[in-house]
Design an enzyme around this catalytic site. Structure first.
Site, short mmCIF file in Angstrom:
data_model
loop_
_atom_site.label_atom_id
_atom_site.label_comp_id
_atom_site.label_asym_id
_atom_site.label_seq_id
_atom_site.Cartn_x
_atom_site.Cartn_y
_atom_site.Cartn_z
CB THR A 60 13.38 -56.42 -66.02
OG1 THR A 60 14.41 -55.67 -66.67
CG2 THR A 60 12.36 -56.90 -67.04
CG HIS A 61 16.81 -56.57 -62.65
ND1 HIS A 61 17.30 -57.46 -61.70
CD2 HIS A 61 16.84 -57.21 -63.84
CE1 HIS A 61 17.63 -58.59 -62.31
NE2 HIS A 61 17.35 -58.47 -63.60
CG ASN A 107 -2.11 -42.89 -46.19
OD1 ASN A 107 -1.20 -42.36 -46.81
ND2 ASN A 107 -2.37 -42.61 -44.92
CB SER A 135 -1.76 -38.72 -42.88
OG SER A 135 -0.88 -38.39 -41.82
#
Length: 503
Positions: free
Chosen positions: A165-166, A294, A286
């Site tokens: 959380t947060h 990616n 990349s």
């Protein structure tokens, strides 16, 4: 020199307008509209067949006239959309079809097909059929995706990880439990979209332009032949398309769920977390950083979900002048785009989730040195001592502060440290032994000791897996039944058509 009107096919607009359409109008209004309608050619044909059958059964058309029209429509049904000739000067697709019929059977017969209807109710019937069918496709794709999530959840139903959380570690969690939370949201999304489907699947045919007609149309019959769920009763509503905003809202909810899942997986696939990894087939590389892999698939879903946030607002803005009955207000091309996007992202994310690599060891290791069992220690102290939870919260919070400041790992906590924190906060010691203290801070014990419904305990995760599978089976059964019902309607339509043709 242009031929006199008597020597060539007359255009619908010529009787009222003194000039032909401007090039810009054709380019920006007619051509895009025709391209969109051409994709709905199958539904155009269904509506024409059903309407003609009903006109014949009601005695509005003679059987001989209906037979000739239906034979031409059957011929048209066998044509690929790409092969159908289009002349933008002739107007909308309805008029393109009429021109085709006139070239085959003459305007005196072909022109009778339009008896008792307007381009308005005909067009909205076509769109509702087309969008109904495409929503069914999305529901099918949604069911497949839920299946992939549930199976992945079953495979990792004991994979302990930190819960956040947060963006801070809060309590031990289970990856399978997380995936089941997404599956539960998607089950709600499925239910919401089926409710929307029912509102889309109403028959406006027979509402005509606005106020109905003096022709004795049998609207229940066309409802039956086209597989609509019911008649759209109020003739004014036959020209409106607020159902499109309803559908777009439901699709937006799905995209919001896909975005949340993709965002979490994207974060957890970073080097810092390393909890999950997209299969190479859903990744890119990349051009400058050789080491990079990616997660292009997840980023694609997130990008598409960004645009979906504006779908409903755009739809409602388009309908802002609906009370005037403007032509532009009765169609919402954005809905087709929203359906295509949602369907595509469901397909893409199904592949990503099905092949997702889950690093359970990395998830478990992230709990080493974690304080995410602190709330459990507070609960244990409450049960052992009778202190209030707020008091024990103070004690444990001070314990964490002391250990962080003095670089003490949770696994090295002693009863002495705990009592030091207790003396500093509540002014008393706590009677607790070392084994109880160790168990209270053990993530494995934490997960096993959850007892509430819906928790991360193994028994509850297993129960929720069974619920999710049952819900998925119900959704599959609904889809199968609805597709079977539409197949039966198509069979009835064919039978009615050939009954007239064979007369």
């Amino acid at each position: 020199m242009d031929k006199p009107a008597a020597e060539r096919e007359a255009l619908l607009t010529e009787a009222r307008l003194s000039r032909g359409p401007a090039g810009a109008l054709i380019k920006y209004h007619d051509v895009p509209g025709l391209a969109r309608e051409k994709r709905q050619m199958r539904e155009f044909n269904q509506v024409d067949l059903a309407h003609t059958v009903m006109l014949a059964e009601q005695g509005i058309l003679t059987r001989n006239v209906a037979k000739v029209i239906l034979q031409a429509l059957i011929e048209l049904r066998g044509m690929e959309p790409a092969a159908f000739p289009i002349d933008p000067l002739k107007g909308s697709f309805l008029l393109q079809v009429e021109a085709y019929l006139f070239s085959r059977i003459g305007e005196d017969i072909g022109g009778q097909m339009h008896t008792g209807r307007s381009r308005i109710d005909q067009g909205t019937s076509v769109r509702r059929l087309y969008e109904r069918n495409r929503i069914l496709d999305v529901l099918e794709r949604l069911t497949q995706f839920r299946g992939a999530l549930i199976e992945k959840a079953a495979k990792h139903s004991r994979a302990i990880m930190p819960g956040y959380t947060h963006m801070q570690q809060a309590q031990p969690w289970v990856f399978g439990h997380y995936l089941l939370s997404i599956a539960a949201r998607l089950a709600e999304d499925f239910e919401r979209l089926t409710q929307t489907y029912a509102r889309v699947n109403l028959n406006p045919l027979g509402a005509v332009g606005l106020a109905g007609t003096s022709w004795p149309l049998d609207r229940d019959r066309t409802t039956e032949l086209l597989g609509f769920g019911a008649v759209l009763e109020n003739s004014k509503l036959g020209r409106e398309a607020f159902y499109a905003a309803d559908a777009i809202a439901s699709l937006s909810f799905i995209m919001a769920t896909l975005n949340d899942l993709s965002t979490d997986l994207h974060l957890w696939s970073s080097t810092e977390f390393g909890f999950v990894e997209s299969d190479d087939a859903y990744c890119g590389t990349s051009s400058i950083f050789p080491q990079k892999k990616n997660p292009d698939g997840l980023e694609t879903v997130k990008k598409a979900a960004g645009g979906s946030v504006t779908w409903l607002a755009t739809a409602l803005a388009t309908f802002r002048a609906e009370g005037t009955g403007d032509q532009a207000m009765r169609d919402l091309p954005l809905l087709d785009d929203a359906i295509e996007t949602t369907d595509g992202m469901l397909e893409l994310l199904t592949g990503i989730v099905s092949t997702l690599v889950v690093h359970e060891d990395r998830m478990r290791k992230a709990l080493d040195g974690s304080w995410c069992t602190a709330s459990n220690l507070a609960d244990v102290i409450v049960r052992k001592t009778g202190l209030s939870f707020r008091q024990t919260h103070h004690v444990v919070a001070r314990l964490v502060r002391i250990c962080v400041q003095e670089n003490v790992n949770p696994s090295a906590i002693t009863v002495e440290l705990l009592n030091r924190a207790a003396q500093e906060t509540v002014g008393k010691t706590i009677a607790i032994d070392e084994p109880t203290l160790r168990d209270a801070l053990d993530p494995e014990v934490f997960v096993r000791t959850r007892v509430t419904v819906g928790s991360v305990s193994p028994t509850e995760v297993d129960r929720m897996l069974a619920v999710a599978r049952s819900s998925l089976a119900d959704s599959g059964a609904w889809l199968a039944a609805e597709r079977a019902r539409l197949d039966q309607a198509a069979t009835k339509l064919d039978a009615a058509v050939y009954s007239i043709i064979s007369t």
